[in-house]
Motif scaffolding. Structure first.
Motif, mmCIF file in Angstrom:
data_model
loop_
_atom_site.group_PDB
_atom_site.id
_atom_site.type_symbol
_atom_site.label_atom_id
_atom_site.label_comp_id
_atom_site.label_asym_id
_atom_site.label_seq_id
_atom_site.Cartn_x
_atom_site.Cartn_y
_atom_site.Cartn_z
ATOM 1 N N GLY A 1 7.514 -7.320 -24.506
ATOM 2 C CA GLY A 1 7.462 -7.882 -23.152
ATOM 3 C C GLY A 1 6.078 -7.781 -22.532
ATOM 4 N N PHE A 2 5.470 -6.614 -22.619
ATOM 5 C CA PHE A 2 4.124 -6.466 -22.072
ATOM 6 C C PHE A 2 3.106 -7.254 -22.891
ATOM 7 C CE2 PHE A 2 5.833 -3.002 -19.545
ATOM 8 C CZ PHE A 2 5.081 -3.098 -18.391
ATOM 9 N N GLY A 3 3.308 -7.323 -24.201
ATOM 10 C CA GLY A 3 2.422 -8.135 -25.036
ATOM 11 C C GLY A 3 2.444 -9.592 -24.619
ATOM 12 N N LEU B 1 -0.601 -11.938 -23.263
ATOM 13 C CA LEU B 1 -0.868 -13.209 -23.931
ATOM 14 C C LEU B 1 -0.799 -14.372 -22.951
ATOM 15 C CD1 LEU B 1 -1.338 -14.868 -26.518
ATOM 16 C CD2 LEU B 1 1.153 -14.941 -26.771
ATOM 17 N N LEU B 2 0.223 -14.417 -22.132
ATOM 18 C CA LEU B 2 0.368 -15.528 -21.189
ATOM 19 C C LEU B 2 -0.793 -15.582 -20.200
ATOM 20 C CD1 LEU B 2 4.212 -15.428 -20.506
ATOM 21 C CD2 LEU B 2 2.930 -17.141 -21.804
ATOM 22 N N LEU B 3 -1.227 -14.429 -19.729
ATOM 23 C CA LEU B 3 -2.370 -14.422 -18.816
ATOM 24 C C LEU B 3 -3.636 -14.900 -19.520
ATOM 25 C CD1 LEU B 3 -1.670 -11.139 -16.830
ATOM 26 C CD2 LEU B 3 -1.611 -13.471 -15.951
ATOM 27 N N GLU B 4 -3.846 -14.474 -20.752
ATOM 28 C CA GLU B 4 -5.011 -14.938 -21.510
ATOM 29 C C GLU B 4 -4.950 -16.444 -21.743
ATOM 30 O OE1 GLU B 4 -7.879 -13.704 -22.721
ATOM 31 O OE2 GLU B 4 -7.550 -11.707 -21.910
ATOM 32 N N LEU B 5 -3.766 -16.959 -22.048
ATOM 33 C CA LEU B 5 -3.624 -18.405 -22.287
ATOM 34 C C LEU B 5 -3.811 -19.220 -21.018
ATOM 35 C CD1 LEU B 5 -0.650 -18.475 -24.825
ATOM 36 C CD2 LEU B 5 -3.091 -18.753 -25.302
ATOM 37 N N GLU B 6 -3.579 -18.605 -19.868
ATOM 38 C CA GLU B 6 -3.781 -19.282 -18.582
ATOM 39 C C GLU B 6 -5.204 -19.073 -18.060
ATOM 40 O OE1 GLU B 6 -1.788 -21.343 -16.810
ATOM 41 O OE2 GLU B 6 -0.422 -21.301 -18.527
ATOM 42 N N ASN B 7 -6.090 -18.627 -18.936
ATOM 43 C CA ASN B 7 -7.511 -18.422 -18.630
ATOM 44 C C ASN B 7 -7.786 -17.315 -17.625
ATOM 45 O OD1 ASN B 7 -8.435 -20.359 -20.485
ATOM 46 N ND2 ASN B 7 -7.995 -21.984 -19.003
ATOM 47 N N TYR B 8 -6.898 -16.328 -17.549
ATOM 48 C CA TYR B 8 -7.172 -15.101 -16.813
ATOM 49 C C TYR B 8 -7.638 -14.082 -17.847
ATOM 50 C CZ TYR B 8 -4.522 -17.027 -12.911
ATOM 51 O OH TYR B 8 -4.075 -17.808 -11.897
ATOM 52 N N THR B 9 -8.827 -13.588 -17.688
ATOM 53 C CA THR B 9 -9.329 -12.600 -18.634
ATOM 54 C C THR B 9 -8.724 -11.250 -18.301
ATOM 55 O OG1 THR B 9 -11.398 -13.804 -18.863
ATOM 56 C CG2 THR B 9 -11.392 -11.510 -19.584
ATOM 57 N N VAL B 10 -7.864 -10.745 -19.172
ATOM 58 C CA VAL B 10 -7.237 -9.446 -18.964
ATOM 59 C C VAL B 10 -7.630 -8.455 -20.054
ATOM 60 C CG1 VAL B 10 -5.282 -10.290 -17.626
ATOM 61 C CG2 VAL B 10 -5.102 -10.175 -20.099
ATOM 62 N N ILE C 1 -6.666 -7.738 -13.399
ATOM 63 C CA ILE C 1 -5.247 -7.431 -13.222
ATOM 64 C C ILE C 1 -4.678 -6.747 -14.464
ATOM 65 C CG2 ILE C 1 -4.402 -9.673 -14.027
ATOM 66 C CD1 ILE C 1 -2.950 -7.698 -11.078
ATOM 67 N N GLY C 2 -5.342 -6.918 -15.601
ATOM 68 C CA GLY C 2 -4.918 -6.249 -16.831
ATOM 69 C C GLY C 2 -4.924 -4.738 -16.701
ATOM 70 N N ARG C 3 -5.811 -4.200 -15.869
ATOM 71 C CA ARG C 3 -5.844 -2.753 -15.652
ATOM 72 C C ARG C 3 -4.565 -2.262 -14.990
ATOM 73 N NH1 ARG C 3 -11.960 -1.297 -13.650
ATOM 74 N NH2 ARG C 3 -12.953 -1.784 -15.633
ATOM 75 N N LEU C 4 -4.104 -2.992 -14.005
ATOM 76 C CA LEU C 4 -2.866 -2.609 -13.326
ATOM 77 C C LEU C 4 -1.683 -2.711 -14.290
ATOM 78 C CD1 LEU C 4 -1.279 -1.856 -10.766
ATOM 79 C CD2 LEU C 4 -1.152 -4.302 -10.266
ATOM 80 N N ILE C 5 -1.614 -3.793 -15.029
ATOM 81 C CA ILE C 5 -0.512 -3.989 -15.972
ATOM 82 C C ILE C 5 -0.524 -2.889 -17.033
ATOM 83 C CG2 ILE C 5 0.485 -5.559 -17.681
ATOM 84 C CD1 ILE C 5 -0.795 -7.857 -15.978
ATOM 85 N N ALA C 6 -1.701 -2.585 -17.573
ATOM 86 C CA ALA C 6 -1.805 -1.534 -18.583
ATOM 87 C C ALA C 6 -1.441 -0.168 -18.013
ATOM 88 C CB ALA C 6 -3.215 -1.509 -19.161
#
Length: 99
Positions: free
Chosen positions: A11-13, A17-26, A66-71
């Protein structure tokens, strides 16, 4: 228990992935934004999710934005989930009935 760990990791993966594919660098790999095709990003997102959930990471990938918060949320779940299993086992197991 393994099913729960797998579900959280996948789920977190998928979130990464979805954020990276939407051009958000996480995710940054060795200090640079994640590059590559879909399958490379897929395996990298799952790899990052696994090492974040089960340990503190290896340092080859790092979250940004935002990847920091998610991680952080994922790492917190990874640290508290085993404790929850222990607490449930120790405190909620009913003693066998005496005949």
């Amino acid at each position: 228990m393994a099913l729960l760990y797998g579900t959280v990791t996948i789920g977190f993966g998928m979130i990464y992935l979805l954020l990276e594919l939407e051009n958000y660098t996480v995710l940054h790999e060795m200090g640079h934004p994640l590059q590559g095709n879909y399958f490379y990003k897929l395996q990298t997102a799952f790899y990052f999710s696994s090492i974040t959930f089960f340990s503190v990471g290896y340092g080859d990938l790092s979250p940004v934005g935002i990847g920091r918060l998610i991680a952080s949320v994922q790492a917190f779940i990874g640290y508290t989930l085993p404790a929850a299993f222990v607490v449930r086992t120790v405190f909620y197991v009913e003693p066998p009935e005496k005949k």
